[in-house]
Design an enzyme around this catalytic site. Structure first.
Site, PDB file in Angstrom:
ATOM      1  N   GLY A 176      37.549   7.884 110.863  1.00  0.00           N
ATOM      2  CA  GLY A 176      38.742   7.053 110.810  1.00  0.00           C
ATOM      3  C   GLY A 176      39.377   7.115 109.437  1.00  0.00           C
ATOM      4  O   GLY A 176      38.754   7.551 108.455  1.00  0.00           O
ATOM      5  N   CYS A 177      40.607   6.685 109.358  1.00  0.00           N
ATOM      6  CA  CYS A 177      41.341   6.764 108.085  1.00  0.00           C
ATOM      7  C   CYS A 177      40.728   5.833 107.040  1.00  0.00           C
ATOM      8  O   CYS A 177      40.422   6.266 105.919  1.00  0.00           O
ATOM      9  CB  CYS A 177      42.818   6.467 108.298  1.00  0.00           C
ATOM     10  SG  CYS A 177      43.161   4.935 109.192  1.00  0.00           S
ATOM     11  N   PHE A 178      40.506   4.569 107.390  1.00  0.00           N
ATOM     12  CA  PHE A 178      39.896   3.646 106.436  1.00  0.00           C
ATOM     13  C   PHE A 178      38.466   4.076 106.068  1.00  0.00           C
ATOM     14  O   PHE A 178      38.103   4.046 104.889  1.00  0.00           O
ATOM     15  CB  PHE A 178      39.878   2.218 106.987  1.00  0.00           C
ATOM     16  CG  PHE A 178      41.201   1.505 106.921  1.00  0.00           C
ATOM     17  CD1 PHE A 178      41.821   1.284 105.703  1.00  0.00           C
ATOM     18  CD2 PHE A 178      41.816   1.028 108.072  1.00  0.00           C
ATOM     19  CE1 PHE A 178      43.045   0.609 105.630  1.00  0.00           C
ATOM     20  CE2 PHE A 178      43.033   0.353 108.017  1.00  0.00           C
ATOM     21  CZ  PHE A 178      43.644   0.142 106.791  1.00  0.00           C
TER      22      PHE A 178
END
Lengths: 334, 334, 334, 334
Positions: free
Chosen positions: C148-150
């Site tokens: 995921g991005c985070f």
């Protein structure tokens, strides 16, 4: 002290109306009549107004009380036609912030709004409430059509020029940019932050509903020269920047234009003439229209700025209320 | 494979040049010559290019090597006059991204730039490098004046209209908005984030240096009708949105305009004709110019967009390099 | 040269995948399989990619060809479960950009995504593709769960600290801000430009799906100390800024942390260690993760930045493709 | 009705002070004393206040009249030391919006501000004016140190937690983001629109002057646990978003925290407790601090928002004036 009803009022203009009317010394209460928001509270719809505006339950537009002294209509176009005639018949004062009563000719309305006008008799009774420009006696009228945001930004600087120099004009082109709040609060993909950030976009080119409204008022001031009007989205939430290029048949002096503006706006409550091109932010949050002009040979360039939700909607509506009731135009607006 | 020298190059256009040239398959090395930045490394000046562009020490403009095949000048106006004549005398190719060689007439240059032109003989030798429009044979010229950002955005859509329909035009007004990077990197209070956020501002009204440049090229295409040009700051970092309102003496058909564009840009590398008004973001980061036009009766409206640092500066400069060396125009730019 | 299929791909990550793969020297063709966009062309969905990406018709996800060498899944969570098992059974390589295969434990998946996992056997087969950190041999795996991005922005700077200093840690708190593109392209009122301009907003507090993903990977690195993670919307379109506050039981030296990062990322393709806190814009448009750290007594602060659509999605996916096929990790990404 | 002198006042906080005081029913006149702006008019410095604030000439700080009842100091740090002691000696009331009188210990002041404190005796006399929290009797004090913007946003939500739950706290980490107006109006390259647009940046990591100020007040409330504080620039002009992660030794109930806030802020004029994470824009332009909290197991997350120029500076200063003179705290602020 008056009581106010607001039809619609859950959008951006409704929020501004609530804020101005809450601070207004002559308004004792304000009731919102909503459609989809009926039954919710103001704090549900506008959490930012918590502790600022008196919270209350939004009532249904299906049961509008006649106990108010003044009604603001802040509805999608076409819907004011359902409520305004009854209110006027009941002797009430109405300020319509939408487009339903701005045009004088019901056929032009039908052409641009694709709706048959069902109360055309009111079109000639109404005042076109361009508050700083209009010299009409407001006290004898019960219906005010509050001008559109782009027309306000375009007409205020252009009317003095047309009025005094129509014969010298070759052509006029207005290019206007508006913050996205002008497009309202309903969700559309192309209005998302992700799409509009760092963006700008022309829209309704050669086909914007505000064009016939502007032309109507310019014609009343005597214009019979070519006029074009093009709208864009500015990548900000609030504000309109309108730039008008007037090509002249022969040069006009700066002095001449200065006089035209002075004569027109000598006592205007919310016009600020500027000696440098204005920053858009100077008018954001205010009811002012800032105007700058420059002539060089046969090119006259005018820049004007407003807050589209204030001067372009709710602020001018409150100014119109002030004029209707004979109060100082600044009341509640500074 | 060529070697490149960049004079100046510590500003926003220099950064873009570095990025494009680093990826360019026919460029083997690039050397920056700076003033205040001499002695620093590229990574000092552009931390964002770390690991992307080969780091090296910026040399002094006082000691420009003649070993490069091509020189880009990305200097404040007036300064290219100090370096370009020597480079041309030495038989070098030069692309000047500044304003010093764009105007044909040294007196017009002096009027607008307040500097006497010291190499007027080069003004007639140079190519005005509006890359997608120019039909000049680049191989026989050593000096290219890379067009200004606003002229690029204005001329590309307007030249075909002027070329084919000059006689039908009543007047032309261009209103253009540019992101703040067009104003460069030197600190000014009125360009701070705190000032420009949510803002917009007309500037240099009736007095922008790009106006004589645009008029010069429109005149070459035959224009003898009134033209005005007004610039604004858009509250974003990058991009130009130019809207041109052409009032016509008599209607032109959409078909007619379509043909004019087709004939002009049939083989153009970086023109995209659009059927809806373009989003500014569509061209940001690219070398394209997107063009939309709409005619209704006697009103022709044209919207065009570019990235002011790419198509309006470094990207077009690289495209001009490609044309100079006979490479495919797209090389290094897609 | 390989052929690629993209499942989904009409969102922001799909657009980036198209751009990277079009430039990638080892990709010969790319086919999009869409749901609601099937039948449209790429230029219909992404007008900005006109003349940049080869236009073609989007096919239906109901008829995915098995002729491609590699499949990227860029689908809303839950949907990859419908396609990935068949592709893996058919011996195909798959990189899933969604959340369906990131968690190791199907019950944790069910708890956070409210969907029963229907191919739990693949969870242990997959690689968690944190490309710059992972030392797993990619050539022996066919399924990569793209982080995921985070988690990418949080884990890259935190894993070396946990790996080498877990025993010295008292607690960890990560506060991350993401541009709105992380929320996708479907229209919601609270994501409108008019709402998000000048705004910021915490969301999913104590309740974000990326939290179990991050905790899972920190636990593998040995973490057994308190960790919290809070996400916000940043009023921009693109980019993640993650700030991590580590309270220490006893001071660590800057030297010690420097060594931990050096040992971990000595040969990492897209990690840039910074000596000043990075600007978010330095990584926007790139596949880099910029990392800065500062220790003062028992407070270690780490700042890290990525482009959420590139390093946080499509760029890392391409980097993972490069690792899978044994190509240089930078291929197509600089 | 009182007369007010403003020392400094040509920056962003001065502008807000002018706006609030102009509308304030108990303020009869306001005089600005400036340095570089002495001799200019208010309309020269703030064109946006034309027709809103009474225009007048800015006087020199070298000749401050003693005829005013109250003085606001809005000066760069260090400069208030030159004026405040004389005003206090003359029996005047002073509200200092700068950092010179916030810290109790002159040595801590010297350590962080690199200036020797020349009126340390006033440090113990002053009130630290965290208006909604302070229970001190304002009528007996003549000097108020108006809290910093970050301390206001951080302390208001954190003090009740520390006061009632210090023993349950393991560690506290505050990560705060501020709009760029917090950095003032003097031009710097890295604060240009072109640099900050789409950007974000941590700064003064482990080294911000507001940290000792916050720690001082938390210590007074009983805190003896680790606290870290990290500041960032948010890519907007106005507003602070502060997120505080509190790791707990043992869980606290939501009910318990709710009670702590209720007991602390029962009668607070400008605290709004929120049940969802607040939008930053809800407080922009207002004197409110919005607070949200969420507990899950041993993680307590608090989000708080203020307008850095209003609640974080001039609005709180006016609230402090109201408290000093015994007026309703809301006066002139709604």
């Amino acid at each position: 002290m008056i009581s106010i009803g607001v039809l619609g009022g859950s959008g951006y203009t409704g929020k501004k109306l609530l804020q101005f009317c809450t601070k207004h010394p002559h308004v004792k209460e304000i009731t919102i009549y909503g459609n989809t928001t009926a039954g919710k509270t103001i704090a549900d719809v506008f959490p930012e107004l918590d502790s600022i505006v008196k919270n209350s339950v939004i009532k249904s537009v299906d049961n509008i009380s006649l106990e108010h002294d003044l009604y603001f209509a802040a509805l999608p176009h076409g819907q004011a036609l359902n409520y305004v005639p009854n209110l006027i018949s009941a002797g009430k004062k109405v300020i319509d912030l939408g487009g339903d009563y701005r045009l004088d000719d019901p056929l032009v309305y039908q052409e641009w709004y694709k709706i048959e006008h069902t109360s055309p008799e009111l079109l000639s009774e109404k005042i076109y409430g361009l508050a700083d420009f209009s010299k009409v006696n407001y006290s004898t009228h019960n219906l005010i059509a509050n001008p559109g945001c782009f027309p306000t930004a375009t007409l205020l600087p252009l009317l003095p020029v047309v009025k005094y120099f129509n014969q010298d004009i070759l052509s006029i082109s207005t290019i206007a940019y508006s913050g996205t709040s002008g497009a309202g609060k309903s969700p559309k993909s192309n209005m998302l932050m992700s799409e509009m950030y760092g963006n700008a976009r022309a829209y309704n080119v050669n086909n914007h509903r505000h064009q016939p409204e502007i032309k109507q008022e310019l014609a009343k001031a005597g214009l019979n020269k070519p006029f074009s009007f093009t709208t864009h989205l500015l990548p900000v939430a609030v504000g309109i920047y309108a730039t008008t290029s007037v090509h002249l048949e022969k040069p006009i002096s700066m002095e001449g234009i200065k006089n035209a503006f002075a004569k027109t706006y000598n006592n205007a409550a919310f016009i600020r003439l500027r000696e440098t091109p204005p920053d858009l932010t100077w008018t954001v949050g205010t009811n002012f229209c800032d105007i700058f002009y420059s002539v060089k040979e046969k090119s006259l360039i005018i820049a004007s700025t407003i807050d589209n939700l204030v001067k372009g909607a709710s602020g001018q509506a409150v100014q119109n209320m002030n004029k209707m009731f004979g109060w100082d135009e600044h009341t509640g607006l500074l």
